[in-house]
Design a protein around this motif. Sequence first.
Motif, PDB file in Angstrom:
ATOM      1  N   ILE A  35       0.910   4.047   2.733  1.00 12.12           N
ATOM      2  CA  ILE A  35      -0.537   3.896   2.629  1.00 12.12           C
ATOM      3  C   ILE A  35      -0.948   2.705   3.478  1.00 12.12           C
ATOM      4  O   ILE A  35      -0.486   1.590   3.260  1.00 12.12           O
ATOM      5  CB  ILE A  35      -0.980   3.678   1.155  1.00 12.12           C
ATOM      6  N   ARG A  36      -1.805   2.946   4.467  1.00 12.94           N
ATOM      7  CA  ARG A  36      -2.327   1.878   5.322  1.00 12.94           C
ATOM      8  C   ARG A  36      -3.772   1.619   4.905  1.00 12.94           C
ATOM      9  O   ARG A  36      -4.593   2.528   4.951  1.00 12.94           O
ATOM     10  CB  ARG A  36      -2.311   2.279   6.789  1.00 12.94           C
ATOM     11  N   THR A  37      -4.054   0.390   4.513  1.00 14.78           N
ATOM     12  CA  THR A  37      -5.410   0.014   4.130  1.00 14.78           C
ATOM     13  C   THR A  37      -5.945  -0.942   5.186  1.00 14.78           C
ATOM     14  O   THR A  37      -5.366  -2.006   5.410  1.00 14.78           O
ATOM     15  CB  THR A  37      -5.415  -0.666   2.743  1.00 14.78           C
ATOM     16  N   PRO A  38      -7.040  -0.557   5.858  1.00 13.70           N
ATOM     17  CA  PRO A  38      -7.605  -1.419   6.899  1.00 13.70           C
ATOM     18  C   PRO A  38      -8.138  -2.739   6.336  1.00 13.70           C
ATOM     19  O   PRO A  38      -8.420  -2.845   5.138  1.00 13.70           O
ATOM     20  CB  PRO A  38      -8.748  -0.585   7.472  1.00 13.70           C
ATOM     21  N   PRO A  39      -8.309  -3.745   7.201  1.00 13.68           N
ATOM     22  CA  PRO A  39      -8.864  -5.022   6.765  1.00 13.68           C
ATOM     23  C   PRO A  39     -10.211  -4.838   6.059  1.00 13.68           C
ATOM     24  O   PRO A  39     -11.044  -4.039   6.486  1.00 13.68           O
ATOM     25  CB  PRO A  39      -9.056  -5.795   8.073  1.00 13.68           C
ATOM     26  N   GLY A  40     -10.366  -5.566   4.949  1.00 18.79           N
ATOM     27  CA  GLY A  40     -11.647  -5.601   4.257  1.00 18.79           C
ATOM     28  C   GLY A  40     -11.969  -4.431   3.351  1.00 18.79           C
ATOM     29  O   GLY A  40     -13.014  -4.442   2.702  1.00 18.79           O
ATOM     30  N   VAL A  41     -11.112  -3.414   3.266  1.00 21.63           N
ATOM     31  CA  VAL A  41     -11.396  -2.261   2.412  1.00 21.63           C
ATOM     32  C   VAL A  41     -11.045  -2.594   0.965  1.00 21.63           C
ATOM     33  O   VAL A  41      -9.903  -2.912   0.647  1.00 21.63           O
ATOM     34  CB  VAL A  41     -10.622  -1.003   2.875  1.00 21.63           C
ATOM     35  N   LYS A  42     -12.043  -2.516   0.087  1.00 15.39           N
ATOM     36  CA  LYS A  42     -11.848  -2.805  -1.340  1.00 15.39           C
ATOM     37  C   LYS A  42     -11.105  -1.636  -1.972  1.00 15.39           C
ATOM     38  O   LYS A  42     -11.517  -0.473  -1.817  1.00 15.39           O
ATOM     39  CB  LYS A  42     -13.207  -3.024  -2.008  1.00 15.39           C
ATOM     40  N   HIS A  43     -10.001  -1.937  -2.690  1.00 15.85           N
ATOM     41  CA  HIS A  43      -9.163  -0.880  -3.247  1.00 15.85           C
ATOM     42  C   HIS A  43      -8.340  -1.414  -4.414  1.00 15.85           C
ATOM     43  O   HIS A  43      -8.343  -2.606  -4.697  1.00 15.85           O
ATOM     44  CB  HIS A  43      -8.228  -0.321  -2.168  1.00 15.85           C
ATOM     45  N   TRP A  44      -7.636  -0.505  -5.076  1.00 16.99           N
ATOM     46  CA  TRP A  44      -6.662  -0.854  -6.111  1.00 16.99           C
ATOM     47  C   TRP A  44      -5.507   0.128  -6.011  1.00 16.99           C
ATOM     48  O   TRP A  44      -5.622   1.189  -5.399  1.00 16.99           O
ATOM     49  CB  TRP A  44      -7.285  -0.833  -7.516  1.00 16.99           C
ATOM     50  N   HIS A  45      -4.376  -0.233  -6.633  1.00 18.07           N
ATOM     51  CA  HIS A  45      -3.224   0.664  -6.706  1.00 18.07           C
ATOM     52  C   HIS A  45      -2.398   0.298  -7.917  1.00 18.07           C
ATOM     53  O   HIS A  45      -2.463  -0.830  -8.417  1.00 18.07           O
ATOM     54  CB  HIS A  45      -2.375   0.639  -5.421  1.00 18.07           C
ATOM     55  N   GLY A  46      -1.635   1.274  -8.403  1.00 17.48           N
ATOM     56  CA  GLY A  46      -0.795   1.031  -9.564  1.00 17.48           C
ATOM     57  C   GLY A  46      -0.136   2.301 -10.045  1.00 17.48           C
ATOM     58  O   GLY A  46      -0.127   3.321  -9.351  1.00 17.48           O
ATOM     59  N   ALA A  47       0.412   2.235 -11.250  1.00 18.07           N
ATOM     60  CA  ALA A  47       1.119   3.363 -11.855  1.00 18.07           C
ATOM     61  C   ALA A  47       0.127   4.399 -12.378  1.00 18.07           C
ATOM     62  O   ALA A  47      -1.053   4.102 -12.566  1.00 18.07           O
ATOM     63  CB  ALA A  47       1.992   2.862 -13.006  1.00 18.07           C
ATOM     64  N   THR A  48       0.619   5.600 -12.628  1.00 15.93           N
ATOM     65  CA  THR A  48      -0.194   6.565 -13.358  1.00 15.93           C
ATOM     66  C   THR A  48      -0.161   6.173 -14.829  1.00 15.93           C
ATOM     67  O   THR A  48       0.524   5.223 -15.220  1.00 15.93           O
ATOM     68  CB  THR A  48       0.319   8.012 -13.191  1.00 15.93           C
ATOM     69  N   ASP A  49      -0.875   6.908 -15.636  1.00 15.07           N
ATOM     70  CA  ASP A  49      -0.906   6.591 -17.062  1.00 15.07           C
ATOM     71  C   ASP A  49       0.402   6.928 -17.775  1.00 15.07           C
ATOM     72  O   ASP A  49       0.660   6.429 -18.870  1.00 15.07           O
ATOM     73  CB  ASP A  49      -2.086   7.276 -17.748  1.00 15.07           C
ATOM     74  N   THR A  50       1.268   7.745 -17.146  1.00 19.31           N
ATOM     75  CA  THR A  50       2.520   8.156 -17.796  1.00 19.31           C
ATOM     76  C   THR A  50       3.782   7.801 -17.020  1.00 19.31           C
ATOM     77  O   THR A  50       4.880   7.997 -17.525  1.00 19.31           O
ATOM     78  CB  THR A  50       2.526   9.683 -18.041  1.00 19.31           C
ATOM     79  N   ASN A  51       3.644   7.302 -15.788  1.00 19.26           N
ATOM     80  CA  ASN A  51       4.809   7.012 -14.944  1.00 19.26           C
ATOM     81  C   ASN A  51       4.711   5.625 -14.319  1.00 19.26           C
ATOM     82  O   ASN A  51       3.631   5.189 -13.937  1.00 19.26           O
ATOM     83  CB  ASN A  51       4.911   8.023 -13.796  1.00 19.26           C
ATOM     84  N   ALA A  52       5.854   4.980 -14.181  1.00 20.22           N
ATOM     85  CA  ALA A  52       5.926   3.722 -13.434  1.00 20.22           C
ATOM     86  C   ALA A  52       5.968   4.047 -11.939  1.00 20.22           C
ATOM     87  O   ALA A  52       6.293   5.172 -11.546  1.00 20.22           O
ATOM     88  CB  ALA A  52       7.180   2.947 -13.840  1.00 20.22           C
ATOM     89  N   VAL A  53       5.655   3.057 -11.114  1.00 24.57           N
ATOM     90  CA  VAL A  53       5.753   3.206  -9.661  1.00 24.57           C
ATOM     91  C   VAL A  53       6.191   1.873  -9.068  1.00 24.57           C
ATOM     92  O   VAL A  53       5.848   0.810  -9.572  1.00 24.57           O
ATOM     93  CB  VAL A  53       4.408   3.670  -9.035  1.00 24.57           C
ATOM     94  N   THR A  54       7.000   1.955  -8.010  1.00 26.85           N
ATOM     95  CA  THR A  54       7.405   0.774  -7.250  1.00 26.85           C
ATOM     96  C   THR A  54       7.029   1.006  -5.796  1.00 26.85           C
ATOM     97  O   THR A  54       7.249   2.093  -5.256  1.00 26.85           O
ATOM     98  CB  THR A  54       8.923   0.528  -7.358  1.00 26.85           C
ATOM     99  N   HIS A  55       6.450  -0.022  -5.186  1.00 29.21           N
ATOM    100  CA  HIS A  55       6.149   0.053  -3.755  1.00 29.21           C
ATOM    101  C   HIS A  55       6.412  -1.283  -3.095  1.00 29.21           C
ATOM    102  O   HIS A  55       6.434  -2.326  -3.756  1.00 29.21           O
ATOM    103  CB  HIS A  55       4.718   0.527  -3.494  1.00 29.21           C
ATOM    104  N   LEU A  56       6.659  -1.222  -1.806  1.00 33.03           N
ATOM    105  CA  LEU A  56       6.709  -2.423  -0.977  1.00 33.03           C
ATOM    106  C   LEU A  56       5.284  -2.680  -0.509  1.00 33.03           C
ATOM    107  O   LEU A  56       4.586  -1.738  -0.114  1.00 33.03           O
ATOM    108  CB  LEU A  56       7.619  -2.220   0.231  1.00 33.03           C
ATOM    109  N   ALA A  57       4.840  -3.909  -0.577  1.00 34.70           N
ATOM    110  CA  ALA A  57       3.509  -4.289  -0.111  1.00 34.70           C
ATOM    111  C   ALA A  57       3.684  -5.295   1.015  1.00 34.70           C
ATOM    112  O   ALA A  57       4.314  -6.340   0.830  1.00 34.70           O
ATOM    113  CB  ALA A  57       2.704  -4.898  -1.259  1.00 34.70           C
ATOM    114  N   ILE A  58       3.150  -4.972   2.183  1.00 40.45           N
ATOM    115  CA  ILE A  58       3.292  -5.817   3.361  1.00 40.45           C
ATOM    116  C   ILE A  58       1.902  -6.105   3.910  1.00 40.45           C
ATOM    117  O   ILE A  58       1.108  -5.176   4.117  1.00 40.45           O
ATOM    118  CB  ILE A  58       4.149  -5.123   4.441  1.00 40.45           C
ATOM    119  N   GLN A  59       1.610  -7.381   4.106  1.00 36.84           N
ATOM    120  CA  GLN A  59       0.320  -7.765   4.636  1.00 36.84           C
ATOM    121  C   GLN A  59       0.450  -9.008   5.508  1.00 36.84           C
ATOM    122  O   GLN A  59       1.331  -9.817   5.303  1.00 36.84           O
ATOM    123  CB  GLN A  59      -0.707  -7.996   3.532  1.00 36.84           C
TER     124      GLN A  59
END
Length: 157
Positions: A108-132
Motif C-alpha cells: 500500500i503506497r500512501t502519497p504525502p499528506g493523505v489522511k488515512h488509518w490502517h489496522g487489523a480486522t475485527d476478527t484477525n490480527a495483521v502485521t505489516h512493515l511501515a516505511i516512511q
Amino acid sequence: MTHRALIAAACLIWTGGAFAQGMQVSQNGDREGYIGPDDYFTGTAYVEPLFSAGDSFRSNGASVTFLPGARSHWHTHPAGQVLIVTEGTGWVQAEDGEKRIMRPGDVIRTPPGVKHWHGATDTNAVTHLAIQQLKNGENVIWKEPVTDRQYNGGAAE
C-alpha cells in the motif's frame, strides 16, 4: 516472499548508497519493541523498530502487529508511506475512500499528506512493515482516533 525476505528487500531498496560507506547489521532481537501508545492507536498494536533515519538516510521503518480490532488513529505522512503486509488480514482506508482489505504480499503506497488509518480486522490480527521518509524532521502527523462507527462501517465522518 517470507517475512525476513521482505524486510531484507525493503532495507536494500531504502539504503541505496549507505553500503558504499560501510554496512550496518542490526540483528533480530537487538531492537526493543513496544506497545503503541493510546495517543496513536486504539487497541493493542506492537511496534518493532527495524531501522531509523540517520545523517545520510532519511527513511525509517518498523514492523507493526495489530491484534484483532486494533487500528491506528487517523494520520498523514509528510513524505508518504509504504506498507508491506506480511501476515494476517487487515483494513486500510483513506479519509475520502472506501475501507480496503489488506492481505500478505499486498503493498500500500500512501502519497504525502493523505489522511488515512490502517489496522487489523475485527476478527484477525495483521502485521505489516511501515516505511516512511522524514520531511523537515517529521515522518507522521497524528490526528484523531478512528471511531468505532468509522472502523465498523467504513465511512469516514
